[in-house]
Design a protein around this motif. Structure first.
Motif, short mmCIF file in Angstrom:
data_model
loop_
_atom_site.label_atom_id
_atom_site.label_comp_id
_atom_site.label_asym_id
_atom_site.label_seq_id
_atom_site.Cartn_x
_atom_site.Cartn_y
_atom_site.Cartn_z
N GLU A 1 3.97 -9.33 4.21
CA GLU A 1 2.86 -8.86 2.46
C GLU A 1 1.24 -10.13 3.08
O GLU A 1 1.75 -10.70 3.78
N PRO A 2 -0.08 -9.00 2.36
CA PRO A 2 -1.02 -9.85 3.57
C PRO A 2 -1.31 -11.30 3.26
O PRO A 2 -1.74 -11.70 3.80
N ASP A 3 -0.56 -12.00 2.02
CA ASP A 3 -0.58 -13.48 1.85
C ASP A 3 0.60 -13.74 2.65
O ASP A 3 0.70 -15.30 2.66
N HIS A 4 1.05 -13.53 4.01
CA HIS A 4 1.98 -14.07 4.33
C HIS A 4 1.59 -13.74 6.16
O HIS A 4 2.23 -14.27 7.19
N LEU B 1 -5.77 -7.83 15.38
CA LEU B 1 -7.33 -7.05 15.74
C LEU B 1 -7.26 -6.68 16.92
O LEU B 1 -8.24 -6.36 17.33
N TYR B 2 -6.45 -7.69 17.85
CA TYR B 2 -6.56 -7.60 19.43
C TYR B 2 -5.27 -6.61 19.40
O TYR B 2 -4.53 -7.27 20.92
N LEU C 1 -18.17 1.62 2.27
CA LEU C 1 -16.42 1.74 3.25
C LEU C 1 -15.85 0.48 2.77
O LEU C 1 -15.66 -0.38 2.39
N PRO C 2 -14.01 0.22 1.13
CA PRO C 2 -13.69 -0.23 1.78
C PRO C 2 -13.15 -0.89 2.87
O PRO C 2 -12.91 -0.57 4.52
N PRO C 3 -12.88 -2.92 2.88
CA PRO C 3 -12.78 -3.62 4.50
C PRO C 3 -11.18 -3.11 4.57
O PRO C 3 -10.69 -2.84 4.19
N THR C 4 -11.12 -3.27 5.91
CA THR C 4 -9.82 -2.92 6.48
C THR C 4 -8.86 -4.33 5.75
O THR C 4 -7.73 -4.47 5.35
N PRO D 1 -5.43 -23.40 1.59
CA PRO D 1 -4.84 -22.38 2.73
C PRO D 1 -5.80 -21.57 2.66
O PRO D 1 -6.68 -20.60 2.35
N VAL D 2 -6.14 -20.69 4.20
CA VAL D 2 -6.65 -20.00 4.61
C VAL D 2 -6.14 -18.74 4.46
O VAL D 2 -4.57 -18.69 5.58
N VAL D 3 -5.84 -17.94 3.61
CA VAL D 3 -4.79 -16.60 4.00
C VAL D 3 -5.62 -15.12 3.15
O VAL D 3 -7.19 -14.91 2.80
N VAL D 4 -5.00 -13.89 4.01
CA VAL D 4 -5.11 -12.68 3.62
C VAL D 4 -4.81 -12.58 2.23
O VAL D 4 -3.77 -12.02 1.80
N LEU D 5 -6.11 -11.94 1.44
CA LEU D 5 -5.84 -11.36 0.34
C LEU D 5 -5.27 -9.52 0.33
O LEU D 5 -4.23 -9.84 -0.86
N SER D 6 -5.50 -9.23 0.97
CA SER D 6 -5.49 -7.23 1.35
C SER D 6 -5.56 -7.03 2.26
O SER D 6 -6.16 -7.89 3.83
N ALA D 7 -5.42 -6.12 2.82
CA ALA D 7 -5.38 -5.51 4.06
C ALA D 7 -4.50 -4.51 4.15
O ALA D 7 -3.90 -3.73 4.06
N ASP D 8 -5.33 -3.36 5.19
CA ASP D 8 -4.88 -1.77 4.67
C ASP D 8 -4.92 -1.70 6.30
O ASP D 8 -5.75 -0.84 7.18
N TRP D 9 -3.93 -2.01 6.86
CA TRP D 9 -3.78 -1.29 8.65
C TRP D 9 -4.10 -0.45 9.10
O TRP D 9 -4.06 0.38 10.13
#
Length: 207
Positions: free
Chosen positions: A5-8, A18-19, A124-127, A199-207
């Motif tokens: 999940e994004p926040d994990h 990313l790489y 365009l929505p962000p990744t 904390p630095v957390v990912v809120l959303s991700a659409d890989w």
């Protein structure tokens, strides 16, 4: 195994996303409250090593990662300038939110919702969207790494102009982070600016 999940999403997950097929070297840059600084390196195909180093540093430090891969590993604590950069995984924007650590001049997003409205203004929505502990960092990833060449600086300059224009329409000044040697907050670490521990957390991700 399904994606977390994004926040994990921690440092290793983020770097891998990313790489996934990158070559060269990845870097993190860390700094503690006493002014001590470190640069850690790992081959692009070994994100776990860099993530392990980031986890150790994050116990006492702010940790950023170099957006662009580096051609060669540098010594002496150097993290690389534009001439050392090899490829970038996408495009990014950094939107500061008024509050702890942001007392500089300029117009900042008043709150999280204000910053999200600006991100949503792009067609365009962000990744992925990361909460840096002091703002939002949004990412638009390419289908594959793009080598840095004579077209990269104009691309980033145009991207920056686009965001400056959009931000002005929302009464915000965005950080000028549009250069290949940029470092950005690493998800899964901690923003310790001005003594906090956010904390630095990912809120959303659409890989």
């Amino acid at each position: 195994m399904p994606d977390p999940e994004p926040d994990h999403i921690g440092p290793a997950d983020w770097i891998h996303q990313l790489y996934p097929d990158a070559t060269g070297w990845l870097t993190t840059f860390s700094a503690d409250r006493d002014g001590n600084r470190w640069t850690d390196w790992a081959p692009a195909d070994d994100p776990a090593t860099l993530a392990d180093a980031a986890a150790v540093r994050s116990a006492t430090c702010d940790v950023w990662f170099g957006v662009a891969t580096r051609r060669e590993r540098l010594g002496g604590g150097l993290r690389g300038s534009a001439g050392d950069c090899s490829a970038i995984p996408g495009l990014w924007v950094d939107i500061d939110i008024a509050g702890i650590g942001h007392h500089q001049g300029g117009r900042l997003a008043t709150d999280d919702a204000h910053a999200h409205r600006l991100v949503g203004a792009f067609p365009l929505p962000p990744t992925a969207v990361v909460h840096s502990g002091g703002g939002l960092q949004a990412w638009w990833l390419f289908g594959e790494m793009i080598d840095i060449d004579d077209t990269t600086r104009p691309l980033l300059a145009s991207w920056g102009y686009t965001w400056a224009t959009l931000a002005d329409q929302h009464g915000i000044d965005v950080d000028n982070v549009f250069e290949v040697a940029r470092v950005m907050r690493l998800p899964g670490t901690v923003n310790r600016k001005e003594g906090g521990a956010r904390p630095v957390v990912v809120l959303s991700a659409d890989w």
